[in-house]
Design a protein around this motif. Structure first.
Motif, mmCIF file in Angstrom:
data_model
loop_
_atom_site.group_PDB
_atom_site.id
_atom_site.type_symbol
_atom_site.label_atom_id
_atom_site.label_comp_id
_atom_site.label_asym_id
_atom_site.label_seq_id
_atom_site.Cartn_x
_atom_site.Cartn_y
_atom_site.Cartn_z
ATOM 1 N N LEU A 9 0.843 -1.191 0.000
ATOM 2 C CA LEU A 9 0.000 0.000 0.000
ATOM 3 C C LEU A 9 0.878 1.240 0.000
ATOM 4 N N TYR A 10 0.511 2.215 -0.798
ATOM 5 C CA TYR A 10 1.220 3.491 -0.861
ATOM 6 C C TYR A 10 0.180 4.565 -1.182
ATOM 7 N N PRO A 11 0.469 5.831 -0.931
ATOM 8 C CA PRO A 11 -0.520 6.881 -1.161
ATOM 9 C C PRO A 11 -1.065 6.870 -2.596
ATOM 10 N N GLN A 12 -2.382 6.947 -2.686
ATOM 11 C CA GLN A 12 -3.097 7.019 -3.960
ATOM 12 C C GLN A 12 -3.062 5.728 -4.774
ATOM 13 N N PHE A 13 -2.836 4.569 -4.120
ATOM 14 C CA PHE A 13 -2.906 3.308 -4.867
ATOM 15 C C PHE A 13 -4.340 3.101 -5.349
ATOM 16 N N ARG A 14 -4.496 2.382 -6.440
ATOM 17 C CA ARG A 14 -5.819 2.149 -7.028
ATOM 18 C C ARG A 14 -6.411 0.847 -6.504
ATOM 19 N N GLU A 15 -7.294 0.976 -5.545
ATOM 20 C CA GLU A 15 -7.886 -0.197 -4.916
ATOM 21 C C GLU A 15 -8.758 -0.995 -5.879
ATOM 22 N N PHE A 16 -9.406 -0.327 -6.838
ATOM 23 C CA PHE A 16 -10.284 -1.071 -7.751
ATOM 24 C C PHE A 16 -9.511 -2.084 -8.596
ATOM 25 N N GLU A 17 -8.240 -1.839 -8.820
ATOM 26 C CA GLU A 17 -7.452 -2.754 -9.656
ATOM 27 C C GLU A 17 -7.191 -4.101 -8.972
ATOM 28 N N VAL A 18 -7.264 -4.133 -7.653
ATOM 29 C CA VAL A 18 -6.926 -5.364 -6.931
ATOM 30 C C VAL A 18 -8.082 -5.955 -6.123
ATOM 31 N N ILE A 19 -9.217 -5.289 -6.074
ATOM 32 C CA ILE A 19 -10.303 -5.740 -5.204
ATOM 33 C C ILE A 19 -10.844 -7.113 -5.632
ATOM 34 N N ASN A 20 -10.948 -7.363 -6.922
ATOM 35 C CA ASN A 20 -11.411 -8.668 -7.397
ATOM 36 C C ASN A 20 -10.426 -9.763 -6.967
ATOM 37 N N ALA A 21 -9.151 -9.505 -7.161
ATOM 38 C CA ALA A 21 -8.120 -10.478 -6.757
ATOM 39 C C ALA A 21 -8.177 -10.743 -5.259
ATOM 40 N N LEU A 22 -8.315 -9.684 -4.460
ATOM 41 C CA LEU A 22 -8.341 -9.855 -3.006
ATOM 42 C C LEU A 22 -9.568 -10.633 -2.559
ATOM 43 N N SER A 23 -10.693 -10.401 -3.212
ATOM 44 C CA SER A 23 -11.913 -11.141 -2.887
ATOM 45 C C SER A 23 -11.739 -12.635 -3.183
ATOM 46 N N ILE A 24 -11.092 -12.932 -4.301
ATOM 47 C CA ILE A 24 -10.867 -14.330 -4.701
ATOM 48 C C ILE A 24 -9.900 -15.031 -3.751
ATOM 49 N N ILE A 25 -8.769 -14.416 -3.490
ATOM 50 C CA ILE A 25 -7.741 -15.102 -2.703
ATOM 51 C C ILE A 25 -8.019 -15.084 -1.210
ATOM 52 N N LEU A 149 3.578 -11.691 -13.018
ATOM 53 C CA LEU A 149 2.273 -11.501 -13.653
ATOM 54 C C LEU A 149 2.037 -9.998 -13.747
ATOM 55 N N THR A 150 1.774 -9.505 -14.965
ATOM 56 C CA THR A 150 1.480 -8.091 -15.156
ATOM 57 C C THR A 150 0.163 -7.964 -15.904
ATOM 58 N N ALA A 151 -0.526 -6.849 -15.664
ATOM 59 C CA ALA A 151 -1.814 -6.624 -16.311
ATOM 60 C C ALA A 151 -2.017 -5.138 -16.562
ATOM 61 N N ARG A 152 -2.808 -4.841 -17.583
ATOM 62 C CA ARG A 152 -3.237 -3.464 -17.828
ATOM 63 C C ARG A 152 -4.323 -3.115 -16.808
ATOM 64 N N SER A 153 -4.460 -1.838 -16.517
ATOM 65 C CA SER A 153 -5.430 -1.386 -15.507
ATOM 66 C C SER A 153 -6.842 -1.874 -15.774
ATOM 67 N N ASN A 154 -7.260 -1.839 -17.022
ATOM 68 C CA ASN A 154 -8.638 -2.223 -17.342
ATOM 69 C C ASN A 154 -8.840 -3.735 -17.357
ATOM 70 N N ALA A 155 -7.804 -4.496 -17.085
ATOM 71 C CA ALA A 155 -7.902 -5.965 -17.038
ATOM 72 C C ALA A 155 -7.960 -6.454 -15.598
ATOM 73 N N TYR A 156 -8.570 -5.675 -14.714
ATOM 74 C CA TYR A 156 -8.589 -6.039 -13.301
ATOM 75 C C TYR A 156 -9.374 -7.317 -13.019
#
Length: 188
Positions: A9-25, A149-156
């Motif tokens: 976590l760092y200032p202004q991180f984009r939570e929407f990009e990882v919320i699906n992953a966090l819900s799954i794992i 593993l890398t992804a574009r922002s819209n591929a969350y």
């Protein structure tokens, strides 16, 4: 005891990009957060999150994966402790996942050298980070290469699904399709 996954976590991180992953794992792994600074971290949408630990308390060998979200300030993350920690994860061949412009911090750590990756950098971000992006850019939404593993922002959504597959989080196809957003017809 559950296995663990770490998220930076760092200032202004984009939570929407990882919320699906966090819900799954989160069903099968303990998800732990860390930051370089003490106190709550303000995400891009204004959500305040209190990291569980500081960088110096992280032992890479305790984790199955580290996740680096994108965000406006990731390019300014040049903190030696964080860079060295990412290098340690890479040296131990532990999975590293990043999305959007989170790729910049991996470039600064030298993790992209000789690896394929993708990103969502705009032209100004790309010019600032170009000297660090020493791997092979692929024009794909998701790129897997060795432990990276890398992804574009819209591929969350595919990012979360891929992490779920890598970490064996799905018990069945129905569960996978739920997170994918696939519709299931219900018989009456």
């Amino acid at each position: 005891m559950k296995k663990k996954v770490l998220i930076y976590l760092y200032p202004q991180f984009r939570e929407f990009e990882v919320i699906n992953a966090l819900s799954i794992i989160g069903k099968k792994y303990d998800v732990l957060t860390f930051a370089h600074v003490s106190g709550p971290i303000d995400s891009e949408c204004g959500l305040l999150i209190q990291p569980m630990m500081k960088t110096r308390k992280v032992d890479p060998l305790e984790y199955e994966m580290i996740i680096i979200p994108g965000g406006k300030q990731v390019g300014s993350q040049t903190i030696p402790n964080v860079i060295n920690l990412l290098k340690s994860f890479n040296k131990e061949n532990i999975k590293i996942a990043t999305i959007g412009n989170g790729i910049l911090i991996l470039g600064r750590a030298g993790i992209l050298d000789g690896k394929s990756y993708t990103h969502s950098l705009d032209e100004s971000e790309l010019q600032k980070g170009q000297i660090f992006l020493n791997g092979m850019l692929k024009s794909k939404a998701i790129v897997e290469d060795k432990n990276l593993l890398t992804a574009r922002s819209n591929a969350y959504i595919p990012f979360g699904l891929t992490i779920g597959k890598i970490l064996h989080c799905f018990d069945n196809l129905e569960e996978y399709n739920f997170y994918k957003g696939a519709t299931v017809s219900i018989s009456k």
